[in-house]
Design a protein around this motif. Structure first.
Motif, PDB file in Angstrom:
ATOM      1  N   ARG A 120       6.476  11.102   1.059  1.00 18.45           N
ATOM      2  CA  ARG A 120       7.306   9.899   1.210  1.00 18.45           C
ATOM      3  C   ARG A 120       6.444   8.642   1.080  1.00 18.45           C
ATOM      4  O   ARG A 120       6.774   7.707   0.351  1.00 18.45           O
ATOM      5  CB  ARG A 120       8.016   9.904   2.568  1.00 18.45           C
ATOM      6  CG  ARG A 120       8.803   8.610   2.850  1.00 18.45           C
ATOM      7  CD  ARG A 120       9.039   8.357   4.339  1.00 18.45           C
ATOM      8  NE  ARG A 120       7.874   8.375   5.172  1.00 18.45           N
ATOM      9  CZ  ARG A 120       7.029   7.346   5.352  1.00 18.45           C
ATOM     10  NH1 ARG A 120       7.207   6.216   4.703  1.00 18.45           N
ATOM     11  NH2 ARG A 120       5.997   7.446   6.170  1.00 18.45           N
ATOM     12  N   TYR A 121       5.324   8.626   1.788  1.00 14.55           N
ATOM     13  CA  TYR A 121       4.424   7.466   1.774  1.00 14.55           C
ATOM     14  C   TYR A 121       3.954   7.149   0.359  1.00 14.55           C
ATOM     15  O   TYR A 121       4.014   5.996  -0.082  1.00 14.55           O
ATOM     16  CB  TYR A 121       3.225   7.746   2.691  1.00 14.55           C
ATOM     17  CG  TYR A 121       2.160   6.684   2.648  1.00 14.55           C
ATOM     18  CD1 TYR A 121       2.300   5.504   3.361  1.00 14.55           C
ATOM     19  CD2 TYR A 121       1.004   6.861   1.884  1.00 14.55           C
ATOM     20  CE1 TYR A 121       1.318   4.532   3.318  1.00 14.55           C
ATOM     21  CE2 TYR A 121       0.016   5.901   1.843  1.00 14.55           C
ATOM     22  CZ  TYR A 121       0.180   4.730   2.558  1.00 14.55           C
ATOM     23  OH  TYR A 121      -0.802   3.760   2.517  1.00 14.55           O
ATOM     24  N   TRP A 122       3.489   8.183  -0.366  1.00 14.75           N
ATOM     25  CA  TRP A 122       2.962   7.927  -1.709  1.00 14.75           C
ATOM     26  C   TRP A 122       4.063   7.563  -2.693  1.00 14.75           C
ATOM     27  O   TRP A 122       3.818   6.792  -3.632  1.00 14.75           O
ATOM     28  CB  TRP A 122       2.115   9.105  -2.185  1.00 14.75           C
ATOM     29  CG  TRP A 122       0.794   9.102  -1.484  1.00 14.75           C
ATOM     30  CD1 TRP A 122       0.350  10.005  -0.573  1.00 14.75           C
ATOM     31  CD2 TRP A 122      -0.233   8.117  -1.609  1.00 14.75           C
ATOM     32  NE1 TRP A 122      -0.903   9.650  -0.119  1.00 14.75           N
ATOM     33  CE2 TRP A 122      -1.287   8.492  -0.742  1.00 14.75           C
ATOM     34  CE3 TRP A 122      -0.378   6.963  -2.362  1.00 14.75           C
ATOM     35  CZ2 TRP A 122      -2.454   7.738  -0.613  1.00 14.75           C
ATOM     36  CZ3 TRP A 122      -1.545   6.211  -2.233  1.00 14.75           C
ATOM     37  CH2 TRP A 122      -2.559   6.597  -1.368  1.00 14.75           C
ATOM     38  N   THR A 164      -1.263  -1.379 -11.785  1.00 14.22           N
ATOM     39  CA  THR A 164      -1.169  -0.220 -12.674  1.00 14.22           C
ATOM     40  C   THR A 164      -2.110   0.883 -12.198  1.00 14.22           C
ATOM     41  O   THR A 164      -1.736   2.063 -12.163  1.00 14.22           O
ATOM     42  CB  THR A 164      -1.490  -0.633 -14.128  1.00 14.22           C
ATOM     43  OG1 THR A 164      -0.547  -1.634 -14.528  1.00 14.22           O
ATOM     44  CG2 THR A 164      -1.394   0.541 -15.071  1.00 14.22           C
ATOM     45  N   ALA A 165      -3.318   0.504 -11.802  1.00 12.93           N
ATOM     46  CA  ALA A 165      -4.271   1.488 -11.261  1.00 12.93           C
ATOM     47  C   ALA A 165      -3.739   2.065  -9.953  1.00 12.93           C
ATOM     48  O   ALA A 165      -3.888   3.266  -9.682  1.00 12.93           O
ATOM     49  CB  ALA A 165      -5.637   0.838 -11.048  1.00 12.93           C
ATOM     50  N   ARG A 166      -3.112   1.224  -9.143  1.00 15.42           N
ATOM     51  CA  ARG A 166      -2.539   1.683  -7.870  1.00 15.42           C
ATOM     52  C   ARG A 166      -1.423   2.694  -8.134  1.00 15.42           C
ATOM     53  O   ARG A 166      -1.323   3.706  -7.428  1.00 15.42           O
ATOM     54  CB  ARG A 166      -2.007   0.484  -7.080  1.00 15.42           C
ATOM     55  CG  ARG A 166      -1.324   0.828  -5.789  1.00 15.42           C
ATOM     56  CD  ARG A 166      -2.300   1.268  -4.764  1.00 15.42           C
ATOM     57  NE  ARG A 166      -1.606   1.512  -3.505  1.00 15.42           N
ATOM     58  CZ  ARG A 166      -2.075   2.248  -2.542  1.00 15.42           C
ATOM     59  NH1 ARG A 166      -3.269   2.787  -2.636  1.00 15.42           N
ATOM     60  NH2 ARG A 166      -1.399   2.434  -1.440  1.00 15.42           N
ATOM     61  N   GLU A 167      -0.588   2.425  -9.118  1.00 18.87           N
ATOM     62  CA  GLU A 167       0.471   3.371  -9.462  1.00 18.87           C
ATOM     63  C   GLU A 167      -0.128   4.713  -9.891  1.00 18.87           C
ATOM     64  O   GLU A 167       0.341   5.775  -9.475  1.00 18.87           O
ATOM     65  CB  GLU A 167       1.350   2.830 -10.588  1.00 18.87           C
ATOM     66  CG  GLU A 167       2.412   3.823 -11.015  1.00 18.87           C
ATOM     67  CD  GLU A 167       3.019   3.551 -12.369  1.00 18.87           C
ATOM     68  OE1 GLU A 167       3.755   4.440 -12.841  1.00 18.87           O
ATOM     69  OE2 GLU A 167       2.755   2.492 -12.953  1.00 18.87           O
ATOM     70  N   GLU A 168      -1.159   4.678 -10.717  1.00 21.67           N
ATOM     71  CA  GLU A 168      -1.806   5.915 -11.168  1.00 21.67           C
ATOM     72  C   GLU A 168      -2.394   6.685  -9.988  1.00 21.67           C
ATOM     73  O   GLU A 168      -2.273   7.907  -9.916  1.00 21.67           O
ATOM     74  CB  GLU A 168      -2.894   5.598 -12.197  1.00 21.67           C
ATOM     75  CG  GLU A 168      -2.354   5.120 -13.520  1.00 21.67           C
ATOM     76  CD  GLU A 168      -3.444   4.650 -14.476  1.00 21.67           C
ATOM     77  OE1 GLU A 168      -4.643   4.879 -14.197  1.00 21.67           O
ATOM     78  OE2 GLU A 168      -3.088   4.050 -15.504  1.00 21.67           O
ATOM     79  N   HIS A 169      -3.020   5.952  -9.069  1.00 19.19           N
ATOM     80  CA  HIS A 169      -3.600   6.590  -7.883  1.00 19.19           C
ATOM     81  C   HIS A 169      -2.504   7.242  -7.036  1.00 19.19           C
ATOM     82  O   HIS A 169      -2.625   8.397  -6.620  1.00 19.19           O
ATOM     83  CB  HIS A 169      -4.372   5.549  -7.059  1.00 19.19           C
ATOM     84  CG  HIS A 169      -4.895   6.050  -5.769  1.00 19.19           C
ATOM     85  ND1 HIS A 169      -5.926   6.964  -5.675  1.00 19.19           N
ATOM     86  CD2 HIS A 169      -4.516   5.780  -4.488  1.00 19.19           C
ATOM     87  CE1 HIS A 169      -6.171   7.224  -4.405  1.00 19.19           C
ATOM     88  NE2 HIS A 169      -5.328   6.524  -3.664  1.00 19.19           N
ATOM     89  N   ALA A 170      -1.434   6.488  -6.773  1.00 19.41           N
ATOM     90  CA  ALA A 170      -0.332   7.012  -5.957  1.00 19.41           C
ATOM     91  C   ALA A 170       0.322   8.212  -6.635  1.00 19.41           C
ATOM     92  O   ALA A 170       0.639   9.204  -5.971  1.00 19.41           O
ATOM     93  CB  ALA A 170       0.700   5.913  -5.699  1.00 19.41           C
ATOM     94  N   THR A 171       0.498   8.144  -7.944  1.00 26.36           N
ATOM     95  CA  THR A 171       1.096   9.256  -8.681  1.00 26.36           C
ATOM     96  C   THR A 171       0.205  10.490  -8.588  1.00 26.36           C
ATOM     97  O   THR A 171       0.684  11.602  -8.341  1.00 26.36           O
ATOM     98  CB  THR A 171       1.333   8.873 -10.156  1.00 26.36           C
ATOM     99  OG1 THR A 171       2.216   7.745 -10.196  1.00 26.36           O
ATOM    100  CG2 THR A 171       1.951  10.025 -10.929  1.00 26.36           C
TER     101      THR A 171
END
Length: 186
Positions: A120-122, A164-171
């Protein structure tokens, strides 16, 4: 055969985080240990200057009642005193398999250290990153159409790149926790 009697558990890594955070918080507001001791007494938790020094040096444990009073007099939160530094990933009794961000979010009460809640968090982190990147992208498009703003274009480009990097990390972390996770917005 005689065994040695051991009383209680030894202080752990969380104790070290609290000691360090306590000293840092006290020094950040320019408070000396005498003043801290006086304020603790006024708060109903008598603690001598040497007691505070011993806690900060790791030579004395802090109980939860002292922790809340210390947080109050130091104008911070109990969670801030418990939270490890950003790069630290260990807390007493917690497996080292969690990311530093997850540990910090857990201590702050934002997440439980369960697969379900971390998923949920990610998902939330991913959603926020996508929205922030989209916003920055819209601003960049305005610049590309000649609508120059006050803030330099580079600022928005950096924001876009970070999100964009944060999205990749979260994904990546989301799929690591749940390889079958839906990446669609729910």
């Amino acid at each position: 055969m005689e065994t040695e009697r051991v009383r209680g558990n030894p202080a752990g890594i969380t104790h070290e985080h609290v000691a360090q955070n306590l000293r840092t918080a006290r020094q950040a507001i320019g408070m000396d240990v005498r003043t801290a001791a006086r304020l603790m007494t006024e708060a109903g938790r008598k603690l001598s200057p040497s007691g505070i020094s011993k806690i900060e040096n790791g030579d004395r444990r802090v109980d939860v009642d002292d922790l809340t009073a210390l947080a109050y007099i130091l104008r911070t939160t109990p969670a801030a005193l418990l939270t490890p530094l950003a790069e630290a990933v260990t807390l007493t009794g917690v497996p080292e398999s969690f990311l530093p961000e997850e540990i910090q979010a857990w201590v702050a009460g934002a997440v439980k250290l369960t697969t379900e809640d971390l998923v949920r968090y990610w998902k939330e982190q991913r959603f926020q990153a996508i929205n922030s990147a989209h916003w920055a992208e819209e601003i960049l498009a305005k610049y590309d159409r000649g609508q120059v703003g006050i803030t330099p274009r580079e600022v928005y480009q950096e924001r876009y790149d970070v999100q964009t990097a944060r999205e990749e990390h979260a994904t990546g972390r989301l799929l690591q926790l749940d390889p079958n996770a839906s990446l669609a917005f729910e």
